[in-house]
Scaffold this active site. Structure first.
Site, PDB file in Angstrom:
ATOM      1  N   CYS A 191       0.820  -1.224   0.000  1.00  0.00           N
ATOM      2  CA  CYS A 191       0.000   0.000   0.000  1.00  0.00           C
ATOM      3  C   CYS A 191       0.852   1.271   0.000  1.00  0.00           C
ATOM      4  O   CYS A 191       0.351   2.352  -0.294  1.00  0.00           O
ATOM      5  CB  CYS A 191      -0.954  -0.010   1.182  1.00  0.00           C
ATOM      6  SG  CYS A 191      -2.144  -1.367   1.057  1.00  0.00           S
ATOM      7  N   HIS A 232      -3.675   6.972   1.832  1.00  0.00           N
ATOM      8  CA  HIS A 232      -3.985   5.653   1.286  1.00  0.00           C
ATOM      9  C   HIS A 232      -5.372   5.265   1.780  1.00  0.00           C
ATOM     10  O   HIS A 232      -5.725   5.518   2.938  1.00  0.00           O
ATOM     11  CB  HIS A 232      -2.938   4.638   1.743  1.00  0.00           C
ATOM     12  CG  HIS A 232      -3.330   3.236   1.420  1.00  0.00           C
ATOM     13  ND1 HIS A 232      -3.607   2.837   0.134  1.00  0.00           N
ATOM     14  CD2 HIS A 232      -3.525   2.146   2.216  1.00  0.00           C
ATOM     15  CE1 HIS A 232      -3.952   1.558   0.149  1.00  0.00           C
ATOM     16  NE2 HIS A 232      -3.906   1.118   1.395  1.00  0.00           N
ATOM     17  N   ASN A 272      -9.995  -0.540  -1.335  1.00  0.00           N
ATOM     18  CA  ASN A 272      -8.534  -0.440  -1.253  1.00  0.00           C
ATOM     19  C   ASN A 272      -7.919  -1.035  -2.521  1.00  0.00           C
ATOM     20  O   ASN A 272      -7.947  -2.249  -2.707  1.00  0.00           O
ATOM     21  CB  ASN A 272      -8.059  -1.188   0.000  1.00  0.00           C
ATOM     22  CG  ASN A 272      -6.569  -1.103   0.205  1.00  0.00           C
ATOM     23  OD1 ASN A 272      -5.839  -0.608  -0.659  1.00  0.00           O
ATOM     24  ND2 ASN A 272      -6.102  -1.597   1.334  1.00  0.00           N
TER      25      ASN A 272
HETATM   26  N1  COA Z   1     -18.853  -8.811   7.974  1.00  0.00           N
HETATM   27  C1  COA Z   1     -19.283  -9.050   9.227  1.00  0.00           C
HETATM   28  N2  COA Z   1     -18.443  -9.301  10.232  1.00  0.00           N
HETATM   29  C2  COA Z   1     -17.126  -9.283   9.972  1.00  0.00           C
HETATM   30  C3  COA Z   1     -16.629  -9.034   8.690  1.00  0.00           C
HETATM   31  C4  COA Z   1     -17.551  -8.800   7.672  1.00  0.00           C
HETATM   32  N3  COA Z   1     -17.173  -8.548   6.403  1.00  0.00           N
HETATM   33  N4  COA Z   1     -15.280  -9.093   8.742  1.00  0.00           N
HETATM   34  C5  COA Z   1     -14.950  -9.353  10.000  1.00  0.00           C
HETATM   35  N5  COA Z   1     -16.058  -9.490  10.758  1.00  0.00           N
HETATM   36  C6  COA Z   1     -16.180  -9.809  12.158  1.00  0.00           C
HETATM   37  C7  COA Z   1     -14.967 -10.472  12.712  1.00  0.00           C
HETATM   38  O1  COA Z   1     -14.993 -11.840  12.437  1.00  0.00           O
HETATM   39  C8  COA Z   1     -15.091 -10.178  14.177  1.00  0.00           C
HETATM   40  O2  COA Z   1     -15.951 -11.106  14.732  1.00  0.00           O
HETATM   41  P1  COA Z   1     -15.647 -11.745  16.175  1.00  0.00           P
HETATM   42  O3  COA Z   1     -15.622 -10.575  17.109  1.00  0.00           O
HETATM   43  O4  COA Z   1     -16.794 -12.674  16.371  1.00  0.00           O
HETATM   44  O5  COA Z   1     -14.333 -12.408  16.031  1.00  0.00           O
HETATM   45  C9  COA Z   1     -15.803  -8.822  14.204  1.00  0.00           C
HETATM   46  O6  COA Z   1     -16.332  -8.623  12.898  1.00  0.00           O
HETATM   47  C10 COA Z   1     -14.915  -7.675  14.531  1.00  0.00           C
HETATM   48  O7  COA Z   1     -13.735  -7.831  13.829  1.00  0.00           O
HETATM   49  P2  COA Z   1     -12.603  -6.787  13.952  1.00  0.00           P
HETATM   50  O8  COA Z   1     -11.360  -7.328  13.319  1.00  0.00           O
HETATM   51  O9  COA Z   1     -12.514  -6.288  15.348  1.00  0.00           O
HETATM   52  O10 COA Z   1     -13.198  -5.598  13.080  1.00  0.00           O
HETATM   53  P3  COA Z   1     -12.546  -4.218  12.852  1.00  0.00           P
HETATM   54  O11 COA Z   1     -13.382  -3.169  13.379  1.00  0.00           O
HETATM   55  O12 COA Z   1     -11.095  -4.192  13.220  1.00  0.00           O
HETATM   56  O13 COA Z   1     -12.610  -4.125  11.259  1.00  0.00           O
HETATM   57  C11 COA Z   1     -11.119  -4.384   9.378  1.00  0.00           C
HETATM   58  C12 COA Z   1     -11.949  -5.086  10.460  1.00  0.00           C
HETATM   59  C13 COA Z   1     -10.359  -5.428   8.583  1.00  0.00           C
HETATM   60  C14 COA Z   1     -12.059  -3.619   8.495  1.00  0.00           C
HETATM   61  C15 COA Z   1     -10.128  -3.422  10.060  1.00  0.00           C
HETATM   62  O14 COA Z   1      -9.494  -4.074  11.100  1.00  0.00           O
HETATM   63  C16 COA Z   1      -9.113  -2.850   9.126  1.00  0.00           C
HETATM   64  O15 COA Z   1      -9.420  -2.034   8.291  1.00  0.00           O
HETATM   65  N6  COA Z   1      -7.829  -3.210   9.331  1.00  0.00           N
HETATM   66  C17 COA Z   1      -6.697  -2.557   8.700  1.00  0.00           C
HETATM   67  C18 COA Z   1      -6.655  -2.662   7.229  1.00  0.00           C
HETATM   68  C19 COA Z   1      -5.418  -1.984   6.727  1.00  0.00           C
HETATM   69  O16 COA Z   1      -5.151  -0.857   6.987  1.00  0.00           O
HETATM   70  N7  COA Z   1      -4.595  -2.703   6.011  1.00  0.00           N
HETATM   71  C20 COA Z   1      -3.358  -2.144   5.590  1.00  0.00           C
HETATM   72  C21 COA Z   1      -3.373  -1.818   4.191  1.00  0.00           C
HETATM   73  S1  COA Z   1      -3.826  -3.176   3.198  1.00  0.00           S
END
Ligand code: COA
Length: 334
Positions: free
Chosen positions: A118, A259, A289
């Site tokens: 990224c 980004h 993304n």
């Molecule tokens: N739909 C519904 N639930 C989902 C889901 C989806 N598409 N994806 C994940 N979940 C669930 C998880 O399984 C988790 O369930 P659990 O609590 O029963 O285990 C719950 O939602 C919360 O997950 P969590 O990881 O805490 O969510 P979050 O608020 O952190 O959001 C991302 C997840 C991936 C969107 C977020 O963490 C993110 O954007 N991460 C960074 C991405 C990034 O910057 N990458 C670098 C560049 S590529």
């Protein structure tokens, strides 16, 4: 006799982008996975993303580069260097820079692929800038293009709604006015973060076998929460740091160009910098993304809409797999 070199200033002199036509809405995922439009929207800021069915990342770059050349009024033969930033090259080798060179017919160019995930576009911009400054090139093409749909497991709800396909490109040239162009950069890598965001197989460590395919090791693996925490701190810190380092204030910045990985990461960076929402380029809602492509796509869209003026200070910022992160300060030159 001692060779005397004078550093020249490098600037973006043309920018363009391309997005494939097919739109994948959040409702696509909720039709077969345990997810919802509401979850994806509120946790990521994404409504839709674009998907390329046929072709590779070079096909995402090609229309953008053609448009860029047209806008600048030059031909492919004028290009000296092609820096193709991507984690989804058409193939391991030859480089996608070579593939694109052939497609556009840039007979006088050399070039290479750059893998910075990224942050790839920022690393490419810094690399291209240094070639120009040192007098090693007059016209450098820096491309960010990723066909993320080629490495996404569409049965993994944790990753599949996050990514899309797209390409963007800028042209770097030397300029006379030293107060414009690419002014400064702060770039970092920290390989200890690699375990949290990577693709396990397909490289020399884990070559492709039936087993690696069965284990789904050819897809993006991400521990979302862990990456999120590092991204918030990393991107916000370098964005604030580059403003302070250059004796500017948030009032001086026309745009933060972040980004586009998660709207909440973008908001945290904006708040840390103390700048209002209207000064942030955001299109994650439409495209998700697109990895190396998010920043040049933003620049291109905002420039085409006439929203960037000569003299505007822009802070480009990213965080991604590696970990890789950084910020670049630009004063728009045309
Ligand atoms: N739909 C519904 N639930 C989902 C889901 C989806 N598409 N994806 C994940 N979940 C669930 C998880 O399984 C988790 O369930 P659990 O609590 O029963 O285990 C719950 O939602 C919360 O997950 P969590 O990881 O805490 O969510 P979050 O608020 O952190 O959001 C991302 C997840 C991936 C969107 C977020 O963490 C993110 O954007 N991460 C960074 C991405 C990034 O910057 N990458 C670098 C560049 S590529």
């Amino acid at each position: 006799m001692k060779k005397i070199t004078t550093l020249r200033q490098a600037a973006i002199t043309s920018v363009a982008h391309y997005l494939p036509e097919e739109v994948l809405p959040n409702s696509f995922f909720s039709s077969y996975l345990d997810t919802s439009d509401e979850w994806i929207k509120t946790r990521t800021g994404i409504n839709t993303r674009r998907i390329l069915r046929k072709g590779g990342s070079s096909d995402l770059a090609l229309p953008a580069v053609k448009r860029l050349l047209e806008k600048r009024g030059i031909t492919a033969n004028d290009i000296d260097i092609i820096i193709f930033c991507t984690v989804t090259p058409d193939m391991f080798f030859p480089s996608t820079a070579c593939v694109l060179q052939d497609k556009i017919g840039a007979k006088n160019a050399w070039g290479f692929d750059l893998s910075g995930a990224c942050s790839g576009f920022l690393f490419g911009l810094e690399t291209g800038r240094r070639f120009i400054e040192a007098g090693g090139a007059e016209k450098v093409l820096v491309i960010g293009a990723d066909k993320m749909s080629s490495i996404i497991d569409y049965n993994d709800r944790n990753t599949c709604p996050l990514f899309g396909d797209g390409g963007g490109a800028v042209l770097l040239e030397p300029i006379e006015e030293s107060e414009y162009g690419i002014l400064d950069s702060i770039l970092h890598i920290d390989g200890s973060g690699g375990e949290h965001l990577h693709m396990k197989a397909g490289g020399s460590l884990n070559p492709t076998t039936h087993e690696t395919v069965d284990k789904k090791w050819h897809y993006v693996y991400q521990e979302g929460k862990t990456v999120f925490k590092s991204a918030v701190v990393g991107m916000a810190d370098v964005s604030a740091e580059i403003v302070e380092k250059n004796h500017l204030t948030s009032d001086d910045i026309a745009y933060l160009v972040p980004h586009q990985a998660n709207l909440r990461i973008i908001d945290a960076t904006r708040e840390r910098m103390g700048i209002p929402p209207e000064k942030v380029m955001i299109n994650i809602d439409k495209y998700g993304n697109t990895t190396a492509a998010t920043i040049p796509i933003c620049l291109s869209e905002w420039h085409e809409a006439g929203k960037i003026a000569k003299g505007d200070y822009l802070v480009l910022a990213s965080f991604g797999a590696g970990y890789t992160w950084g910020s670049i300060l630009i004063r728009w030159a045309y």
